[in-house]
Scaffold this active site. Structure first.
Site, PDB file in Angstrom:
ATOM      1  N   CYS A 169     -11.296  33.467  -3.562  1.00 42.44           N
ATOM      2  CA  CYS A 169     -10.819  32.754  -4.749  1.00 42.44           C
ATOM      3  C   CYS A 169     -10.622  31.265  -4.508  1.00 42.44           C
ATOM      4  O   CYS A 169     -10.232  30.538  -5.421  1.00 42.44           O
ATOM      5  CB  CYS A 169      -9.525  33.391  -5.243  1.00 42.44           C
ATOM      6  SG  CYS A 169      -9.726  35.155  -5.599  1.00 42.44           S
ATOM      7  N   THR A 282      -4.433  40.086   1.943  1.00 44.90           N
ATOM      8  CA  THR A 282      -4.185  39.670   0.553  1.00 44.90           C
ATOM      9  C   THR A 282      -2.893  38.873   0.384  1.00 44.90           C
ATOM     10  O   THR A 282      -2.813  38.030  -0.501  1.00 44.90           O
ATOM     11  CB  THR A 282      -4.111  40.883  -0.400  1.00 44.90           C
ATOM     12  OG1 THR A 282      -3.074  41.766   0.053  1.00 44.90           O
ATOM     13  CG2 THR A 282      -5.439  41.623  -0.437  1.00 44.90           C
ATOM     14  N   HIS A 313      -2.352  27.191  -8.023  1.00 44.79           N
ATOM     15  CA  HIS A 313      -3.209  28.374  -7.952  1.00 44.79           C
ATOM     16  C   HIS A 313      -2.744  29.360  -9.013  1.00 44.79           C
ATOM     17  O   HIS A 313      -3.559  29.935  -9.713  1.00 44.79           O
ATOM     18  CB  HIS A 313      -3.137  28.976  -6.546  1.00 44.79           C
ATOM     19  CG  HIS A 313      -4.087  30.104  -6.310  1.00 44.79           C
ATOM     20  ND1 HIS A 313      -5.446  29.984  -6.461  1.00 44.79           N
ATOM     21  CD2 HIS A 313      -3.855  31.399  -5.940  1.00 44.79           C
ATOM     22  CE1 HIS A 313      -6.030  31.143  -6.179  1.00 44.79           C
ATOM     23  NE2 HIS A 313      -5.088  32.013  -5.881  1.00 44.79           N
ATOM     24  N   THR A 317       0.688  36.671 -10.426  1.00 48.30           N
ATOM     25  CA  THR A 317       1.175  37.819  -9.647  1.00 48.30           C
ATOM     26  C   THR A 317       2.589  37.499  -9.163  1.00 48.30           C
ATOM     27  O   THR A 317       2.892  36.350  -8.829  1.00 48.30           O
ATOM     28  CB  THR A 317       0.282  38.119  -8.430  1.00 48.30           C
ATOM     29  OG1 THR A 317       0.267  36.981  -7.560  1.00 48.30           O
ATOM     30  CG2 THR A 317      -1.138  38.427  -8.872  1.00 48.30           C
ATOM     31  N   PRO A 318       3.468  38.510  -9.103  1.00 53.83           N
ATOM     32  CA  PRO A 318       4.852  38.236  -8.678  1.00 53.83           C
ATOM     33  C   PRO A 318       4.929  37.583  -7.303  1.00 53.83           C
ATOM     34  O   PRO A 318       5.617  36.570  -7.119  1.00 53.83           O
ATOM     35  CB  PRO A 318       5.487  39.636  -8.691  1.00 53.83           C
ATOM     36  CG  PRO A 318       4.712  40.382  -9.738  1.00 53.83           C
ATOM     37  CD  PRO A 318       3.293  39.898  -9.579  1.00 53.83           C
ATOM     38  N   GLU A 324       3.807  30.458  -3.685  1.00 54.57           N
ATOM     39  CA  GLU A 324       3.350  29.092  -3.962  1.00 54.57           C
ATOM     40  C   GLU A 324       4.530  28.182  -4.303  1.00 54.57           C
ATOM     41  O   GLU A 324       4.585  27.028  -3.844  1.00 54.57           O
ATOM     42  CB  GLU A 324       2.324  29.078  -5.102  1.00 54.57           C
ATOM     43  CG  GLU A 324       1.721  27.693  -5.326  1.00 54.57           C
ATOM     44  CD  GLU A 324       0.533  27.684  -6.278  1.00 54.57           C
ATOM     45  OE1 GLU A 324       0.284  28.712  -6.940  1.00 54.57           O
ATOM     46  OE2 GLU A 324      -0.143  26.642  -6.355  1.00 54.57           O
ATOM     47  N   LYS A 345      -4.890  29.251 -15.147  1.00 58.33           N
ATOM     48  CA  LYS A 345      -5.220  30.680 -15.268  1.00 58.33           C
ATOM     49  C   LYS A 345      -4.462  31.343 -16.409  1.00 58.33           C
ATOM     50  O   LYS A 345      -4.819  32.439 -16.827  1.00 58.33           O
ATOM     51  CB  LYS A 345      -4.937  31.401 -13.940  1.00 58.33           C
ATOM     52  CG  LYS A 345      -5.879  30.984 -12.809  1.00 58.33           C
ATOM     53  CD  LYS A 345      -5.623  31.772 -11.532  1.00 58.33           C
ATOM     54  CE  LYS A 345      -6.553  31.334 -10.403  1.00 58.33           C
ATOM     55  NZ  LYS A 345      -6.223  29.987  -9.875  1.00 58.33           N
ATOM     56  N   HIS A 350      -8.408  34.542 -14.192  1.00 59.09           N
ATOM     57  CA  HIS A 350      -8.741  34.333 -12.783  1.00 59.09           C
ATOM     58  C   HIS A 350     -10.215  34.683 -12.563  1.00 59.09           C
ATOM     59  O   HIS A 350     -10.583  35.857 -12.492  1.00 59.09           O
ATOM     60  CB  HIS A 350      -7.857  35.199 -11.897  1.00 59.09           C
ATOM     61  CG  HIS A 350      -7.895  34.803 -10.446  1.00 59.09           C
ATOM     62  ND1 HIS A 350      -8.735  33.833  -9.960  1.00 59.09           N
ATOM     63  CD2 HIS A 350      -7.192  35.262  -9.381  1.00 59.09           C
ATOM     64  CE1 HIS A 350      -8.558  33.701  -8.661  1.00 59.09           C
ATOM     65  NE2 HIS A 350      -7.625  34.555  -8.280  1.00 59.09           N
ATOM     66  N   PHE A 409      -8.342  35.801  -0.824  1.00 58.22           N
ATOM     67  CA  PHE A 409      -8.267  36.977   0.036  1.00 58.22           C
ATOM     68  C   PHE A 409      -8.842  36.638   1.411  1.00 58.22           C
ATOM     69  O   PHE A 409      -9.780  35.841   1.534  1.00 58.22           O
ATOM     70  CB  PHE A 409      -9.058  38.137  -0.556  1.00 58.22           C
ATOM     71  CG  PHE A 409      -8.370  38.846  -1.697  1.00 58.22           C
ATOM     72  CD1 PHE A 409      -7.104  38.474  -2.121  1.00 58.22           C
ATOM     73  CD2 PHE A 409      -8.996  39.904  -2.350  1.00 58.22           C
ATOM     74  CE1 PHE A 409      -6.478  39.137  -3.173  1.00 58.22           C
ATOM     75  CE2 PHE A 409      -8.379  40.575  -3.391  1.00 58.22           C
ATOM     76  CZ  PHE A 409      -7.118  40.190  -3.817  1.00 58.22           C
TER      77      PHE A 409
END
Length: 421
Positions: A169, A282, A313, A317-318, A324, A345, A350, A409
């Site tokens: 990504c 991940t 980014h 996601t939690p 970040e 995003k 994404h 990833f």
């Protein structure tokens, strides 16, 4: 080996196709209007609850003037024609003509996370149903990651180096970073750098769902009746990213070439910070991400206080968003609350290997217009009450430097500092 030329590198054009629009112009207009481009998937059938995705609207490559029935049947990996078209349009936006002088000095780095997965899927089904001789002899070139760049060269006429940076990504930022280094050192004068992803096939949608990375939209979720609300980075009810297709190509150019051809620079690629985590395949790692941001600032020869906006980014996601934020707090300290943070995003989803390039183009356009793009679908999270995520509406804001983060990833990180012109 010749010594590097240490040239400055500018962005002189770009184009994109996203869930908000099949051109950069359409994407930009929808972005400043605060729209989000999500709907339930129509590209394929899936039983997954992660069925809210970002599809490029009105994207039909069969309508392109250089795609006839034979071409369409041979090149069945959707990223091929998408790459060709965004590269063609990016050169047009830059006003850069490919000729005997510029063509050999122009390269193409288009990254992707999943490449021609859709073509391989078709071949597998043909093999299963019709036997081994039903596998297309074009299967291998369709899945070769450098092939879309090669086809773009055949269409437009450049003959510089082509390959596909594979940074999951973060691929789009890797392409911009690599292209900038190659121009700086004198390997090329121009580079088409970006990313592409055509990932909306059942196995990929289900795979991300099974690993709990993408959002599952149940009846009680606010996106059930309104899918455009599915991606909500930094919101208290974020539940995962929205998978999306997309592509973007930026035209990079050496300073001397910009001056010689009278091109119009839109930004300078000023700083690059890249590394890897050695942590988890991940889960992001704060220590190395912080170092990547510091390295980008150091390469740009500016301080954290100089950054006027951050393109996060921000996947929704939690864990990813929280990590970040932890990194940004460490780098920027108390000044972070005064720096607008945009999470594109929330609007385009994404698009994996394409996402960073799309976000770079949006960041440059916003910086040059004195704007910061919104993070839409936002409901404040008390854990992030020190952040200014530009909630839900575009805002006027004048600044010279933007930090654009991208992580992938495998634990790969690439952060860029871009200077507005």
């Amino acid at each position: 080996m010749k010594a590097p030329k240490n040239r400055r590198v500018f962005v002189v054009g770009y184009d994109a196709a996203t869930a908000l629009g099949n051109t950069f112009t359409a994407t930009w207009q929808a972005a400043i209007e605060g729209q989000a481009g999500f709907r339930r998937v129509t590209r394929c059938e899936t039983a997954s609850r992660s069925n809210v995705v970002g599809e490029i609207p009105d994207w039909d490559p069969s309508q392109l003037p250089y795609v006839d029935r034979k071409e369409a049947s041979l090149w069945n990996a959707a990223y091929v024609f998408l790459t060709m078209e965004v590269c063609r349009r990016a050169l047009e936006h830059a006003g850069l003509e490919m000729n005997e002088e510029t063509g050999p000095r122009t390269g193409c780095l288009i990254g992707s996370a999943l490449n021609g997965t859709d073509a391989y899927r078709i071949a597998t089904e043909n093999y299963r149903v019709g036997g081994p001789f039903k596998v297309s002899p074009y299967l291998l070139p369709n899945v070769c990651a450098n092939l879309p760049g090669g086809k773009a060269g055949m269409l437009t006429g450049f003959t510089g180096p082509i390959f596909s940076p594979q940074g999951a990504c973060a691929s789009g930022n890797h392409a911009i970073a690599l292209g900038s280094r190659m121009i700086r050192d004198g390997d090329c004068d121009f580079m088409l750098a970006g990313g592409v992803e055509t990932c909306l096939v059942p196995e990929i949608i289900q795979g991300f769902s099974n690993m709990l990375a993408s959002i599952k939209v149940g009846e009680k979720d606010r996106a059930f009746k309104d899918p455009t609300q599915a991606s909500r980075p930094f919101s208290r009810d974020r539940k995962g990213f929205v998978l999306a297709e997309g592509a973007a190509a930026l035209v990079l150019a050496a300073e001397e070439a910009v001056q010689a051809l009278g091109l119009h620079p839109k930004a300078e690629v000023l700083g690059i910070g890249w590394n890897s985590d050695a942590h988890h395949f991940t889960r992001p790692n704060a220590t190395t991400i912080i170092r990547a941001i510091h390295d980008a600032l150091d390469d740009a020869e500016i301080s954290a206080e100089d950054i006027g906006s951050i393109n996060a980014h921000g996947t929704s996601t939690p864990t990813g968003d929280a990590t970040e934020v932890e990194c940004l707090r460490t780098v920027f300290g108390q000044s972070l609350s005064g720096i607008p943070i945009s999470a594109n995003k929330s609007q385009v989803g994404h698009s994996l290997g394409a996402s960073a390039a799309i976000e770079a183009a949006l960041s440059i356009e916003a910086m040059n217009k004195g704007l910061v793009l919104p993070t839409v679908n936002h409901i404040p999270d008390p854990a992030f009450d020190d952040l200014d995520v530009v909630p839900n509406a575009v805002r006027n804001h004048s600044y010279e430097f933007v930090l654009s983060n991208s992580f992938g990833f495998g634990g790969t990180n690439c952060c860029l500092v871009l200077r507005g012109i």
